[in-house]
Write a protein that holds these residues in place. Structure first.
Motif, PDB file in Angstrom:
ATOM      1  N   PRO A 166      51.681  52.135  32.424  1.00 18.55           N
ATOM      2  CA  PRO A 166      53.071  52.325  31.996  1.00 18.55           C
ATOM      3  C   PRO A 166      54.049  51.454  32.791  1.00 18.55           C
ATOM      4  O   PRO A 166      53.802  51.115  33.939  1.00 18.55           O
ATOM      5  N   TYR A 167      55.159  51.148  32.154  1.00 12.97           N
ATOM      6  CA  TYR A 167      56.160  50.272  32.758  1.00 12.97           C
ATOM      7  C   TYR A 167      56.765  50.861  34.033  1.00 12.97           C
ATOM      8  O   TYR A 167      57.139  50.141  34.947  1.00 12.97           O
ATOM      9  N   TRP A 168      56.876  52.189  34.120  1.00 11.41           N
ATOM     10  CA  TRP A 168      57.594  52.809  35.229  1.00 11.41           C
ATOM     11  C   TRP A 168      56.907  52.614  36.576  1.00 11.41           C
ATOM     12  O   TRP A 168      57.517  52.851  37.621  1.00 11.41           O
ATOM     13  N   ILE A 169      55.661  52.151  36.566  1.00  8.93           N
ATOM     14  CA  ILE A 169      54.963  51.903  37.835  1.00  8.93           C
ATOM     15  C   ILE A 169      55.577  50.709  38.551  1.00  8.93           C
ATOM     16  O   ILE A 169      55.740  50.718  39.770  1.00  8.93           O
ATOM     17  N   ARG A 223      61.274  57.766  42.123  1.00  6.35           N
ATOM     18  CA  ARG A 223      60.402  57.135  43.112  1.00  6.35           C
ATOM     19  C   ARG A 223      58.975  57.222  42.598  1.00  6.35           C
ATOM     20  O   ARG A 223      58.558  58.245  42.050  1.00  6.35           O
ATOM     21  N   VAL A 224      58.204  56.152  42.804  1.00  8.67           N
ATOM     22  CA  VAL A 224      56.787  56.148  42.450  1.00  8.67           C
ATOM     23  C   VAL A 224      55.975  56.103  43.731  1.00  8.67           C
ATOM     24  O   VAL A 224      56.255  55.302  44.625  1.00  8.67           O
ATOM     25  N   THR A 225      54.989  56.980  43.826  1.00 12.24           N
ATOM     26  CA  THR A 225      54.048  56.916  44.943  1.00 12.24           C
ATOM     27  C   THR A 225      52.642  56.814  44.385  1.00 12.24           C
ATOM     28  O   THR A 225      52.380  57.179  43.239  1.00 12.24           O
ATOM     29  N   MET A 226      51.738  56.309  45.213  1.00 10.10           N
ATOM     30  CA  MET A 226      50.359  56.105  44.789  1.00 10.10           C
ATOM     31  C   MET A 226      49.428  56.770  45.794  1.00 10.10           C
ATOM     32  O   MET A 226      49.649  56.697  46.997  1.00 10.10           O
ATOM     33  N   GLY A 227      48.412  57.429  45.277  1.00  9.28           N
ATOM     34  CA  GLY A 227      47.389  58.019  46.131  1.00  9.28           C
ATOM     35  C   GLY A 227      46.018  57.593  45.639  1.00  9.28           C
ATOM     36  O   GLY A 227      45.820  57.411  44.435  1.00  9.28           O
ATOM     37  N   SER A 231      47.684  63.088  48.242  1.00  9.06           N
ATOM     38  CA  SER A 231      48.102  61.889  48.961  1.00  9.06           C
ATOM     39  C   SER A 231      49.425  61.355  48.411  1.00  9.06           C
ATOM     40  O   SER A 231      50.340  61.030  49.174  1.00  9.06           O
ATOM     41  N   ALA A 232      49.551  61.271  47.088  1.00  8.45           N
ATOM     42  CA  ALA A 232      50.789  60.777  46.482  1.00  8.45           C
ATOM     43  C   ALA A 232      51.961  61.707  46.789  1.00  8.45           C
ATOM     44  O   ALA A 232      53.078  61.250  47.067  1.00  8.45           O
ATOM     45  N   ILE A 269      39.649  57.214  42.505  1.00  7.18           N
ATOM     46  CA  ILE A 269      40.760  57.424  41.585  1.00  7.18           C
ATOM     47  C   ILE A 269      42.033  56.930  42.242  1.00  7.18           C
ATOM     48  O   ILE A 269      42.361  57.321  43.361  1.00  7.18           O
ATOM     49  N   ARG A 270      42.737  56.063  41.532  1.00  8.45           N
ATOM     50  CA  ARG A 270      44.051  55.580  41.969  1.00  8.45           C
ATOM     51  C   ARG A 270      45.069  56.251  41.055  1.00  8.45           C
ATOM     52  O   ARG A 270      45.062  56.048  39.854  1.00  8.45           O
ATOM     53  N   LEU A 271      45.928  57.073  41.637  1.00  4.64           N
ATOM     54  CA  LEU A 271      46.898  57.864  40.891  1.00  4.64           C
ATOM     55  C   LEU A 271      48.310  57.414  41.243  1.00  4.64           C
ATOM     56  O   LEU A 271      48.669  57.335  42.415  1.00  4.64           O
ATOM     57  N   TYR A 272      49.093  57.113  40.212  1.00  9.94           N
ATOM     58  CA  TYR A 272      50.509  56.795  40.372  1.00  9.94           C
ATOM     59  C   TYR A 272      51.303  57.989  39.848  1.00  9.94           C
ATOM     60  O   TYR A 272      51.018  58.500  38.771  1.00  9.94           O
TER      61      TYR A 272
END
Length: 148
Positions: free
Chosen positions: A27-30, A45-49, A60-61, A123-126
């Motif tokens: 998605p664009y919002w990342i 705000r976007v965080t990644m875990g 984590s995110a 798994i990479r989660l935004y």
């Protein structure tokens, strides 16, 4: 020449092993975080875990979102408030609010990818959050319908 070919093979292999959710584009919002109307008293705000499971990646995110919100407010972060401690608190369902600090946050969207590594799947989660500008003024969170 031999090393260039080897590097190309390694890069190509890495790209092939990293797969997004089937049928979904990122998605664009990342990369283009939305902006909120200043009168709503929150920001996006976007965080990644990253972790072996969705729940651990989410913890984590979430912990990163808390830490970043505290830093933005100018709150000094104690050593005991490091990311791993917050991840454990989130995982155990403990209230992570600091003594008198309250940072309202609203999870808006999430997007995950599975990266296949030699050590197993990762798994990479935004996560897209709405985060209060301060701990005093109640934010007027709104529905966000553009998660795709």
């Amino acid at each position: 020449m031999k090393y260039r070919l080897l590097l190309l093979v390694v890069l190509l292999g890495t790209m092939l092993l990293s797969k997004a959710q089937p049928g979904r584009m990122m998605p664009y919002w990342i990369t283009q975080v939305p902006s909120a109307n200043a009168s709503k008293h929150y920001y996006y705000r976007v965080t990644m875990g990253e972790a072996a499971t969705y729940d651990k990646a989410y913890a984590s995110a979430f912990a990163k979102a808390i830490m970043e919100a505290k830093w933005k407010l100018g709150v000094s972060v104690r050593f005991s408030d490091d990311i791993k401690a917050l991840e454990n608190a989130v995982t155990e369902g403990v209230n992570v609010n600091q003594e008198s600090l309250n940072i309202p946050m609203n999870k808006v969207c999430d997007y995950w990818e599975i990266n296949h590594t030699p050590k197993g799947d990762l798994i990479r989660l935004y996560v897209l959050w709405q985060v209060a500008q301060d701990g005093i003024t109640p934010p007027n969170f709104e529905d966000f319908t553009k998660c795709q």
